[in-house]
Design a protein around this motif. Structure first.
Motif, PDB file in Angstrom:
ATOM      1  N   GLN A  80      79.702  19.089  15.718  1.00  0.00           N
ATOM      2  CA  GLN A  80      78.722  19.579  14.682  1.00  0.00           C
ATOM      3  C   GLN A  80      78.029  20.655  15.547  1.00  0.00           C
ATOM      4  OE1 GLN A  80      78.110  18.363  11.621  1.00  0.00           O
ATOM      5  NE2 GLN A  80      79.764  17.109  11.912  1.00  0.00           N
ATOM      6  N   ASN A  82      74.840  21.384  15.705  1.00  0.00           N
ATOM      7  CA  ASN A  82      73.484  20.879  16.067  1.00  0.00           C
ATOM      8  C   ASN A  82      73.124  19.758  15.602  1.00  0.00           C
ATOM      9  OD1 ASN A  82      72.412  21.397  13.330  1.00  0.00           O
ATOM     10  ND2 ASN A  82      72.791  23.364  13.609  1.00  0.00           N
ATOM     11  N   SER A  84      70.608  18.642  13.754  1.00  0.00           N
ATOM     12  CA  SER A  84      70.006  18.446  12.505  1.00  0.00           C
ATOM     13  C   SER A  84      71.021  18.445  11.114  1.00  0.00           C
ATOM     14  CB  SER A  84      69.322  19.733  12.198  1.00  0.00           C
ATOM     15  OG  SER A  84      67.957  19.529  13.125  1.00  0.00           O
ATOM     16  N   GLN A  85      72.189  19.210  11.639  1.00  0.00           N
ATOM     17  CA  GLN A  85      73.139  19.154  10.572  1.00  0.00           C
ATOM     18  C   GLN A  85      73.908  17.888  10.729  1.00  0.00           C
ATOM     19  OE1 GLN A  85      75.594  22.730   9.649  1.00  0.00           O
ATOM     20  NE2 GLN A  85      77.363  21.428  10.050  1.00  0.00           N
ATOM     21  N   GLY A  86      74.163  17.244  11.677  1.00  0.00           N
ATOM     22  CA  GLY A  86      74.870  15.809  11.706  1.00  0.00           C
ATOM     23  C   GLY A  86      73.867  14.927  10.974  1.00  0.00           C
ATOM     24  N   MET A  88      71.713  15.490   8.701  1.00  0.00           N
ATOM     25  CA  MET A  88      71.733  15.663   6.943  1.00  0.00           C
ATOM     26  C   MET A  88      73.079  15.172   6.557  1.00  0.00           C
ATOM     27  SD  MET A  88      69.279  17.595   5.887  1.00  0.00           S
ATOM     28  CE  MET A  88      68.065  18.832   6.252  1.00  0.00           C
ATOM     29  N   HIS A  89      74.320  15.253   7.414  1.00  0.00           N
ATOM     30  CA  HIS A  89      75.448  14.453   6.747  1.00  0.00           C
ATOM     31  C   HIS A  89      75.091  12.905   6.606  1.00  0.00           C
ATOM     32  CE1 HIS A  89      78.498  17.574   6.833  1.00  0.00           C
ATOM     33  NE2 HIS A  89      78.385  17.887   8.011  1.00  0.00           N
ATOM     34  N   SER A 107      63.823  16.573  12.643  1.00  0.00           N
ATOM     35  CA  SER A 107      65.162  16.466  12.235  1.00  0.00           C
ATOM     36  C   SER A 107      65.268  15.484  11.281  1.00  0.00           C
ATOM     37  CB  SER A 107      66.119  16.478  13.407  1.00  0.00           C
ATOM     38  OG  SER A 107      65.984  17.648  13.913  1.00  0.00           O
ATOM     39  N   ALA A 111      65.466  15.140   7.181  1.00  0.00           N
ATOM     40  CA  ALA A 111      66.794  14.958   6.606  1.00  0.00           C
ATOM     41  C   ALA A 111      66.740  14.080   5.467  1.00  0.00           C
ATOM     42  CB  ALA A 111      67.765  14.630   7.479  1.00  0.00           C
ATOM     43  N   PHE A 229      78.664  16.449   1.851  1.00  0.00           N
ATOM     44  CA  PHE A 229      79.052  17.967   2.303  1.00  0.00           C
ATOM     45  C   PHE A 229      80.223  17.838   3.137  1.00  0.00           C
ATOM     46  CE2 PHE A 229      74.165  17.640   2.173  1.00  0.00           C
ATOM     47  CZ  PHE A 229      74.174  18.629   1.189  1.00  0.00           C
ATOM     48  N   GLU A 256      82.583  17.300   7.881  1.00  0.00           N
ATOM     49  CA  GLU A 256      82.650  18.811   8.454  1.00  0.00           C
ATOM     50  C   GLU A 256      82.670  19.625   7.163  1.00  0.00           C
ATOM     51  OE1 GLU A 256      86.614  20.516  10.109  1.00  0.00           O
ATOM     52  OE2 GLU A 256      85.712  19.403  11.721  1.00  0.00           O
ATOM     53  N   VAL A 257      82.136  20.810   7.442  1.00  0.00           N
ATOM     54  CA  VAL A 257      81.906  21.785   6.147  1.00  0.00           C
ATOM     55  C   VAL A 257      83.052  22.754   6.597  1.00  0.00           C
ATOM     56  CG1 VAL A 257      80.310  23.662   5.269  1.00  0.00           C
ATOM     57  CG2 VAL A 257      79.631  21.275   5.990  1.00  0.00           C
TER      58      VAL A 257
END
Length: 373
Positions: A80, A82, A84-86, A88-89, A107, A111, A229, A256-257
């Protein structure tokens, strides 16, 4: 894990300027990470026949490197960009009530709030904490039958308190345990295997720079989470899927985006390989000596230490809280002597690393002498 590199050899790979005591915010990268990035950028710059395959190999490499540190299987790890994106997932993929402290680093609260507002499938249960600390004792009576998951930080960003993951696992039973590990990843020898979800970035203690991180899911977590996502790179189709939208792959690979940045993966991988070689336990023991040295200095100058003193509860952070009318004087003195720290909510956070040298401690002492006059 078996340490294969001496601590001295590990420390020699870093050339941070004296006066830096802010690793809890960002860790300056070492020579190995710089060299790895330069090597990968050279491949990218020339793109000779066959060289792009080396970039493609970085995904498997970084998953192996993360797995070696946290004790998960590489197949349970996804790169990932970062933390925060992890997270969010994870939060968008959950259904039910998730217990989390509103005092946690933003974070996780952001989220879960964004996921609740957008989809309505998940709802936060805001935990009361003991001055920001989540413990098995204060957590136990706050859970309900509707609580499906508990989200905690491995280390509290305000105080450096290390959470008791094993104790929390015992208290929450079969609920999912979600761990935001960034504030201790690479310096805390934690039992990550008791968690269902581990998320971290690499720009702090791992010293891999921004754009690096991972999401690790137990098999049980992968079954519970919906990959909301999930992009074109996260299917079972060989190559890029064209003219159709196939379903996401199963497991952590679904979260994964798009295709990841292989150069960031290489930076993260080599930094983690170095940590695995020397051993997290060795790093943790050395860092405990550094933080103890700062605590002794704070006591000498009558600064109130509000972070844990016990080695088992303390990561790489020491927080001092001067009298309200002396905060400006302390921060000014640190600044004037070239000491980099974080000041937040009336307190000063000092976070060394194992590579922090005597010159930095001398600069800190000089700043405290000037402050106390």
């Amino acid at each position: 894990m078996t340490a294969g590199v001496s601590f001295e050899a590990f420390a020699e790979r870093f050339e941070a300027e004296p006066g830096y005591l802010d690793f809890a915010r960002m860790g300056p990268v070492g020579t190995t990470v710089l060299g790895e990035e330069q090597a990968m950028m050279t491949l990218l710059a020339h793109s000779r026949y066959g060289t792009l395959s080396t970039l493609d190999e970085q995904d498997a490499r970084v998953r192996d490197a993360v797995a070696a540190v946290i004790g998960f299987d590489p197949r349970q790890v996804s790169f990932q960009p970062n933390t925060s994106q992890g997270l969010m997932h994870v939060m968008f993929g959950l259904t039910g009530e998730v217990a989390v402290s509103s005092a946690d680093f933003p974070s996780s609260p952001f989220a879960i709030t964004r996921a609740a507002d957008a989809l309505g499938a998940v709802s936060p249960r805001w935990l009361d904490s003991d001055h920001g600390r989540i413990t098995p004792g204060n957590l136990r009576d706050q859970l309900t039958d509707s609580t499906v998951a508990v989200a905690v930080s491995l280390v509290d960003f305000r105080t450096g308190y290390v959470v008791d993951l094993e104790g929390i696992r015992q208290v929450i039973g079969d609920r999912l345990l979600i761990v935001d590990a960034i504030q201790g990843f690479g310096i805390v020898d934690a039992p990550f295997q008791v968690a269902d979800v581990v998320v971290s970035g690499g720009q702090k203690w791992v010293r891999a720079g921004w754009g690096t991180g991972f999401l690790a899911l137990s098999d049980r977590a992968a079954e519970h989470l919906v990959p909301v996502f999930s992009g074109f790179s996260a299917t079972d189709t060989e190559g890029t899927p064209l003219d159709e939208v196939p379903p996401p792959t199963r497991g952590v690979g679904a979260f994964e985006v798009s295709n990841p940045d292989p150069i960031a993966q290489a930076r993260f991988a080599v930094a983690l390989e170095e940590i695995a070689d020397v051993g997290v336990a060795v790093i943790a023991a050395r860092l405990a000596e550094q933080t103890a040295r700062i605590i002794d200095m704070a006591d000498e100058f009558a600064l109130d230490v509000v972070s844990p003193r016990d080695d088992a509860e303390r990561a790489g952070i020491v927080v001092v809280e001067p009298a309200a009318d002396r905060l400006t004087a302390l921060t000014a003195s640190l600044h004037n002597h070239g000491v980099t720290v974080t000041t937040r909510q009336g307190a000063v956070r000092l976070s060394p690393h194992v590579t922090t040298d005597d010159e930095t401690f001398a600069m800190l002492r000089s700043s405290l002498v000037a402050y106390s006059v």
